[in-house]
Enzyme design. Sequence first.
Site, short mmCIF file in Angstrom:
data_model
loop_
_atom_site.label_atom_id
_atom_site.label_comp_id
_atom_site.label_asym_id
_atom_site.label_seq_id
_atom_site.Cartn_x
_atom_site.Cartn_y
_atom_site.Cartn_z
N SER A 1 33.73 -1.09 29.15
CA SER A 1 33.51 0.34 29.45
C SER A 1 32.99 1.11 28.23
CB SER A 1 34.82 0.97 29.91
OG SER A 1 34.66 2.36 30.01
N ARG A 2 32.02 1.99 28.49
CA ARG A 2 31.50 2.85 27.43
C ARG A 2 32.29 4.15 27.34
NH1 ARG A 2 29.27 -1.49 27.46
NH2 ARG A 2 27.31 -1.97 26.42
N ASP B 1 33.27 10.98 40.30
CA ASP B 1 32.05 10.18 40.47
C ASP B 1 30.97 10.98 41.18
OD1 ASP B 1 33.07 7.92 39.29
OD2 ASP B 1 33.58 6.91 41.15
N TYR C 1 24.70 0.79 35.12
CA TYR C 1 24.10 1.25 33.86
C TYR C 1 24.11 0.17 32.77
CZ TYR C 1 28.93 2.10 32.38
OH TYR C 1 30.26 1.93 32.09
N LYS D 1 40.59 2.06 42.00
CA LYS D 1 40.37 3.43 42.49
C LYS D 1 41.09 3.76 43.79
CE LYS D 1 36.07 4.35 40.11
NZ LYS D 1 34.66 4.63 40.19
N ALA E 1 28.77 -0.29 50.04
CA ALA E 1 29.79 0.51 50.75
C ALA E 1 31.13 0.40 50.04
CB ALA E 1 29.90 0.04 52.20
N GLY E 2 31.09 0.19 48.72
CA GLY E 2 32.32 0.10 47.92
C GLY E 2 32.76 1.48 47.45
N1 NAP Z 1 27.42 5.05 36.66
C1 NAP Z 1 28.68 5.27 36.97
O1 NAP Z 1 29.30 6.23 36.52
C2 NAP Z 1 29.37 4.36 37.94
C3 NAP Z 1 30.47 4.81 38.68
C4 NAP Z 1 31.06 3.93 39.60
C5 NAP Z 1 30.57 2.62 39.73
N2 NAP Z 1 29.50 2.23 38.97
C6 NAP Z 1 28.95 0.88 39.10
O2 NAP Z 1 28.62 0.64 40.46
C7 NAP Z 1 28.80 -0.72 40.79
C8 NAP Z 1 29.67 -0.84 42.03
O3 NAP Z 1 30.95 -0.29 41.76
P1 NAP Z 1 32.01 -0.05 42.93
O4 NAP Z 1 33.19 0.60 42.31
O5 NAP Z 1 31.38 0.61 44.12
O6 NAP Z 1 32.36 -1.59 43.30
P2 NAP Z 1 33.01 -2.15 44.62
O7 NAP Z 1 33.89 -1.15 45.29
O8 NAP Z 1 33.59 -3.48 44.25
O9 NAP Z 1 31.74 -2.41 45.61
C9 NAP Z 1 30.78 -3.40 45.32
C10 NAP Z 1 29.60 -3.29 46.29
O10 NAP Z 1 28.62 -4.27 45.89
C11 NAP Z 1 28.30 -5.10 47.02
N3 NAP Z 1 27.97 -6.44 46.59
C12 NAP Z 1 28.69 -7.25 45.78
N4 NAP Z 1 28.05 -8.45 45.65
C13 NAP Z 1 26.93 -8.39 46.42
C14 NAP Z 1 25.88 -9.30 46.70
N5 NAP Z 1 25.83 -10.52 46.18
N6 NAP Z 1 24.87 -8.88 47.51
C15 NAP Z 1 24.88 -7.64 48.05
N7 NAP Z 1 25.87 -6.74 47.83
C16 NAP Z 1 26.88 -7.12 47.02
C17 NAP Z 1 29.57 -5.07 47.87
O11 NAP Z 1 29.24 -5.48 49.18
P3 NAP Z 1 30.36 -6.18 50.11
O12 NAP Z 1 31.10 -5.04 50.75
O13 NAP Z 1 29.56 -6.99 51.06
O14 NAP Z 1 31.23 -7.02 49.21
C18 NAP Z 1 29.95 -3.59 47.75
O15 NAP Z 1 29.17 -2.81 48.59
C19 NAP Z 1 29.40 -1.38 39.53
O16 NAP Z 1 28.32 -1.96 38.82
C20 NAP Z 1 29.95 -0.21 38.75
O17 NAP Z 1 29.98 -0.44 37.35
C21 NAP Z 1 28.89 3.08 38.10
#
Ligand code: NAP
Length: 268
Positions: free
Chosen positions: A8-9, A96, A213, A59, A123-124
Site C-alpha cells: 500500500s502507498r 472510495d 494504480y 471492506k 463487481a467487487g
Molecule cells: N485506486 C484506488 O483507490 C482503489 C480503490 C479500491 C480498489 N482498487 C483496486 O481495484 C482492484 C479491485 O479491488 P476490489 O476491492 O474491487 O477487489 P475485489 O472485491 O476482490 O474484486 C475483484 C474483481 O476482479 C474480478 N476479477 C478477478 N480476477 C479476474 C479475472 N481473471 N478475470 C476477470 N475478472 C477478474 C473479480 O471478478 P469475480 O467476481 O468473477 O471474481 C471482481 O469483479 C484492485 O486492484 C485494487 O487495488 C483501487
Amino acid sequence: MGWPVMHSRSPMIHNHLLAKHGLAGAYVPLAIKPDQLAGALRGLAPLGFAGCNITIPHKQQALAIVGEVDQVARRIGAISCVIVRPDGSLAGTNNDCFGFIENLVQRQPAWRADTGPAVVIGAGGGARAIVYALAERGARAIRLVNRTGARAETLAREFGSPVTAIPWDDRHRALEGAALLVNTTSQGMIGQPPLELALDTLPAGAIVADIVYTPLDTPLLAAARRRGNPTVDGLGMLLHQVRPAWKAWFGIDPEITADLRAKVEATL
Ligand SMILES: NC(=O)c1ccc[n+]([C@@H]2O[C@H](COP(=O)([O-])OP(=O)(O)OC[C@H]3O[C@@H](n4cnc5c(N)ncnc54)[C@H](OP(=O)(O)O)[C@@H]3O)[C@@H](O)[C@H]2O)c1
C-alpha cells in the site's frame, strides 16, 4: 488494515501529510488476517488510533464489526475508513466513491455522468463504490460486466435502475456507444494478466478509467490512449480519498498537491 497490505502507498501519503501539518503521529500498515479483524478493530481505541483505512479483503467484513455505519457505506455495502469516536466507539464510512469522482472530475473536467452509458467491468468492492458514485451523480445507464455473472446480477438488483448486468462474453459489445469505461477488476495489476477487452466498438471520445494504480499505466489505459481515448489512472482515486478521511480524523482538509502525487508516482 489489509491482508496483504505492505504494497500500500497509503503510509507514504499520510505520513507526508502528517509531517506537513505538524501532527505528531504515524500511519502504519497493519497486516491483519481476516479472522483477526474484529480484535484488531477493537484494539484501535485503546491503542490511541484516530482511525484507519480498510482495504482488501476486509471492506465488507469490517462494515459488520463497527458500531455505526453511515448511509453511503451502507448503500455501497463496504467501508474503506474507520473513525474512532472520543468515547472509543467506531464509525465506518466509504471514501472510495469520493476519491473516484474527485479524480475523474479533476482529470476530465468536461465529464458529466449523464453524457452517455457507463460500462463498469468488475463487481467487487471497488465496483460497488463506483456504481454508487456514478448513480449518485446522475448516470442514466450503467452496464455492469463481471466474470462471475451472478455477482453483477446481485449488484444490479441491489442498485436497481440504472444498472444492468451484462454477461461476461458480451463485454466487448457492451462498449458500443459508451461515454465512460471503468476497470475495477484486479486485471492489469502487477502480477496479473491484462484485462481481456477489445476496445474496437468503444467511441473515440469515451473516457477510459482504471482504478488499478500498480502499474500507473495499465495495459488497458495504454491501449485506450493509443486509439485516442482520454484516460484517467487510479492513483488520483487513492490520493483524493485522503481528504474526507482527514476531515473525519483530524478536522483538516489537506491539499492533494502535485508534489505529493509525484512522490508516490516515483515509487510505482
Ligand atoms: N485506486 C484506488 O483507490 C482503489 C480503490 C479500491 C480498489 N482498487 C483496486 O481495484 C482492484 C479491485 O479491488 P476490489 O476491492 O474491487 O477487489 P475485489 O472485491 O476482490 O474484486 C475483484 C474483481 O476482479 C474480478 N476479477 C478477478 N480476477 C479476474 C479475472 N481473471 N478475470 C476477470 N475478472 C477478474 C473479480 O471478478 P469475480 O467476481 O468473477 O471474481 C471482481 O469483479 C484492485 O486492484 C485494487 O487495488 C483501487
